[in-house]
Structures are given as structure tokens and as C-alpha cells.
Design a protein around this motif. Sequence first.
Motif, mmCIF file in Angstrom:
data_model
loop_
_atom_site.group_PDB
_atom_site.id
_atom_site.type_symbol
_atom_site.label_atom_id
_atom_site.label_comp_id
_atom_site.label_asym_id
_atom_site.label_seq_id
_atom_site.Cartn_x
_atom_site.Cartn_y
_atom_site.Cartn_z
ATOM 1 N N UNK A 181 -18.408 29.854 -64.495
ATOM 2 C CA UNK A 181 -18.385 31.273 -64.889
ATOM 3 C C UNK A 181 -19.048 32.168 -63.840
ATOM 4 N N UNK A 182 -19.172 31.652 -62.628
ATOM 5 C CA UNK A 182 -19.709 32.421 -61.498
ATOM 6 C C UNK A 182 -21.032 33.112 -61.812
ATOM 7 N N UNK A 183 -21.969 32.313 -62.326
ATOM 8 C CA UNK A 183 -23.366 32.764 -62.496
ATOM 9 C C UNK A 183 -23.534 33.893 -63.520
ATOM 10 N N UNK A 184 -22.609 33.985 -64.467
ATOM 11 C CA UNK A 184 -22.732 35.039 -65.472
ATOM 12 C C UNK A 184 -23.981 34.853 -66.336
ATOM 13 N N UNK A 185 -24.449 33.623 -66.505
ATOM 14 C CA UNK A 185 -25.629 33.378 -67.352
ATOM 15 C C UNK A 185 -26.940 33.535 -66.571
ATOM 16 N N UNK A 186 -26.879 33.251 -65.286
ATOM 17 C CA UNK A 186 -28.105 33.260 -64.476
ATOM 18 C C UNK A 186 -28.561 34.681 -64.107
ATOM 19 N N UNK A 187 -27.651 35.643 -64.208
ATOM 20 C CA UNK A 187 -27.964 37.025 -63.849
ATOM 21 C C UNK A 187 -27.637 37.952 -65.012
ATOM 22 N N UNK A 188 -28.296 39.116 -65.048
ATOM 23 C CA UNK A 188 -27.950 40.107 -66.067
ATOM 24 C C UNK A 188 -26.498 40.540 -65.841
ATOM 25 N N UNK A 189 -25.901 41.206 -66.824
ATOM 26 C CA UNK A 189 -24.498 41.608 -66.708
ATOM 27 C C UNK A 189 -24.272 42.428 -65.444
ATOM 28 N N UNK A 190 -25.067 43.450 -65.246
ATOM 29 C CA UNK A 190 -24.911 44.343 -64.096
ATOM 30 C C UNK A 190 -25.140 43.588 -62.783
ATOM 31 N N UNK A 193 -20.002 30.152 -53.287
ATOM 32 C CA UNK A 193 -20.612 29.810 -54.581
ATOM 33 C C UNK A 193 -21.403 28.508 -54.521
ATOM 34 N N UNK A 194 -20.950 27.547 -53.701
ATOM 35 C CA UNK A 194 -21.676 26.274 -53.558
ATOM 36 C C UNK A 194 -23.054 26.521 -52.951
ATOM 37 N N UNK A 195 -23.118 27.397 -51.967
ATOM 38 C CA UNK A 195 -24.390 27.689 -51.302
ATOM 39 C C UNK A 195 -25.299 28.534 -52.202
ATOM 40 N N UNK A 196 -24.691 29.303 -53.103
ATOM 41 C CA UNK A 196 -25.492 30.040 -54.088
ATOM 42 C C UNK A 196 -26.155 29.090 -55.072
ATOM 43 N N UNK A 197 -25.413 28.072 -55.527
ATOM 44 C CA UNK A 197 -26.014 27.047 -56.401
ATOM 45 C C UNK A 197 -27.177 26.384 -55.677
ATOM 46 N N UNK A 198 -26.938 26.021 -54.398
ATOM 47 C CA UNK A 198 -27.986 25.374 -53.604
ATOM 48 C C UNK A 198 -29.205 26.279 -53.443
ATOM 49 N N UNK A 199 -28.965 27.596 -53.282
ATOM 50 C CA UNK A 199 -30.088 28.523 -53.108
ATOM 51 C C UNK A 199 -30.914 28.643 -54.386
ATOM 52 N N UNK A 200 -30.248 28.601 -55.545
ATOM 53 C CA UNK A 200 -30.959 28.638 -56.835
ATOM 54 C C UNK A 200 -31.817 27.392 -56.989
ATOM 55 N N UNK A 201 -31.237 26.237 -56.649
ATOM 56 C CA UNK A 201 -31.976 24.969 -56.752
ATOM 57 C C UNK A 201 -33.166 24.955 -55.791
ATOM 58 N N UNK A 202 -32.949 25.502 -54.593
ATOM 59 C CA UNK A 202 -34.030 25.529 -53.616
ATOM 60 C C UNK A 202 -35.179 26.413 -54.099
ATOM 61 N N UNK A 203 -34.820 27.575 -54.675
ATOM 62 C CA UNK A 203 -35.848 28.493 -55.166
ATOM 63 C C UNK A 203 -36.684 27.853 -56.266
ATOM 64 N N UNK A 204 -36.026 27.012 -57.076
ATOM 65 C CA UNK A 204 -36.719 26.382 -58.211
ATOM 66 C C UNK A 204 -37.175 24.958 -57.890
#
Length: 429
Positions: A290-299, A367-378
Motif C-alpha cells: 500500500x506504498x507506506x499508507x500506514x507508516x505516514x499520515x494521510x497528507x 520503494x525498496x530503498x524506502x523500506x530499507x531506510x525505515x529499517x535502518x532508522x529503527x
Amino acid sequence: MWRDPGAPADSFYETRPECTDVPKSRFRIKAGKTLSARKWHAAFSPEGNLDIGKTLSRIHRGGIHPSIRGEVWEFLLGCYDPKSTFEERDEIRQRRRLQYAAWKEECRELFPLVGSGRFITAPVITENGQPIQDPLVLLENNPDGGAIAPPQDSTNALLSAAAANNVEMVTDKAVIQWMLTLHQIGLDVIRTDRTLVFYEKKENLSKLWDILAVYARLDVDVGYCQGMSDLCSPMIILLNDEADAFWCFERLMRRLRGNFRCTDGSVGVEAQLKHLGGGDYLFAFRMLMVLFRREFSFCDSLYLWEMMWALEYDPDLFWMYEDADETSEKSEESKGRLKSIRHYGKFERENMKNGAKNSETPPLPISIFLVASVLKEKSATLLQQARGLDDVVKILNDVNGNLDAKKACIAALKLHKKYLKKLQATKKA
């Protein structure tokens, strides 16, 4: 030095007053950074040719002003060629609207509730094609507000509802499969972006249901899968015309439909997750679906999407999506025009510079690198607190709506650069 904090954009997507726990957007409309209506219109020639290069870096830096977001998205998603004229786009738009109306009418003939302003959340047919005559199902399919009010006499109620429902025995397997998904679409529609005032109107809910029902009928291989309503919802909100919203969603699905395809017991998105390092990354499933719809606010999720599309932009996108039988001499000429490197997004330029576009396997999406960036941050939290997959899922669920889209994109670009360097080194070895 004083810096403009920018104006909040949440007011463009009004939240229902009773929803008090909705995450606030980090996205701000900033003068000189956010793509404004003035800057957008200035990028067009008098004939309507768009200098897309003038807009891509601004979108990446500051996003798009909500007042023009819908029309800009149509270009970013490849609905139109930036080199087309106003007249050519009007012709394409009218043709597509007629095409959508024809497809919708075909669906309505199969199931009359399509286009009626109503939708269903209960099954209307069995796997064998038999119509379901359960009283609750019949009344569900003919609710108030649409509206066929059942008589007090239960026998008459059943007869009148059955007649209105107008579902007969179905033998075509493809039609049966489609009709089996219609109530599931309805169940997802009423759960999608339910905090927004926009979806308090039944007409907007039914519009979302209609688009997803028509798409499911057309894309036989994929049909409808959970998560598609999250991808389609912003299109309904940003584009007033239902047909325009459908085509925007259809173009987005051209990019993402592989994620939803099921083959030999696996879902397409699993193949992408393997690029994260070979571990069990199924907890990141939802991020890609869902392209990070849950990880970020709607806007912020809209801001993230447009940054991604601007970074990945290829000026030939429109022609990649056009059917071969629609390709004319004029289109061949347009495709053959030399395009400046600045007409490509930054992410795409890096792929071109490092030869990733010419390799046997297609380049990985951002999108793959965005997932990786979220994992790296956490990563620190995950290493300290996670004792198993359940802990990982819980920790990542806790970030819902609280991530920074801009920071995530910057981190993804850095990871992409490192990945390309590693790829180059591997090739030389």
C-alpha cells in the motif's frame, strides 16, 4: 537566520471531529520550495507542452501544492506525455472518459448496483454461480438511502428485494470470480480513510467501489486484492471526474500490479523483499503493498508518493503504457525526440549513470530503498528490543503515521547510491 516554517496542509483533507488520534502531517506548504500553481502553469508553453524538468526538482524538494496535486499526478503517473499539447490532452481525456463509461456499463449489465450510487458488503453469489437468496443479503444489497425500503410482509420483502437485486444464475467462471470479489471491495471501501470527512458522503464511497469493481473486471489476472482501496482512495479525493481518477489508479497499478500477482503460493511483493538481504522480511509486506499508507499520515503519504514518482520519473512513461495499436507515426516521432537528462528524475538519472537501466534485470524501485531506510532508522530499537518476528512487527507498527517522509526519501537516495556502487564493484570483480 529566520526560516519560513510553512503552512500546514491538513486543512485540505478535513478530518472528522470525533477522530482525535489522527497523526498530524509534517508536510508544510513552503514558498519557494513547494510546487505552486503559478510555477506549475509557468512550466507550460502557449501550446501546452510541459517542461517537466522545471518541476521535478521542486517536487522532490517541497512537494506539490494540494490545489494542483491531481493534475500534476496525472503527468507523474504517465497519463499524459509532457510534450503533448492542450488540444491533444483534451482529446485523450474525452476518449478515456468514454472508454471508462463503456466498461462501467458492461459491469452494470452484469451487476446492476455498479453505477447506482450504492455498493455491497455481503456476498451475492456462491462459488457455483448460484445467487444468494438469504434475506439479510438481499436487504443488504438494497439498503435505505439507495433506496428500496422492504415492505413489512417478509415474503413480499424477499420477492421485491430479489427482483431489485436482479442476480441470476451465472455460468461464466470469470464473471463468478469477479462477482465474488464485489462484497470484499465493499468491506474494504468502508474501512478506507474513514477518518476523512470526504468519505462521510455515500456518493464518494460508491465512487471508490465502482472504480475498484471496474478495475477488477478488467484485470482478470490480478482482480481485486486487499490494499488496492488504499491506493485508489487519494485519486478519488484529488480528481473530481470519476473516469480521470480511474485512469490515474490504472496507471499506478501498472507499476504495482506485480506486487499483487499470486504464483505458486507466493505473492509478487515477496520477490522484491528478497533484495533487502535474504532474511524474512514479510513484516515489510504492507509497506510495499500500500506504498507506506500506514507508516505516514494521510497528507504525508501523498507527499511521499509524489516525491517517489518525481525521483523515478521517465519522460517516456506515457509511451511505455500506450497500447501498440494506438501508436501512430506522430507518437513514434515524439518518442524519438532527444530528451534532456534533466527531464528524468534524480533516482532515474543515477540508474542511467551507473548502467542499471541497461542490465538484464530491471532496476529496483525506490520503494525498496524506502523500506530499507525505515529499517535502518529503527535498527537500534530492533536490535535492543526485538526477540522475534512478533516483536519486529510490533515495533514497526508503533511507527504508524509518525515517520518523516522527507527524511525517509533522503535516506533512501543515500542507500540507493551505496547499492549502485556495490553493484559496480561486483561487476568489476
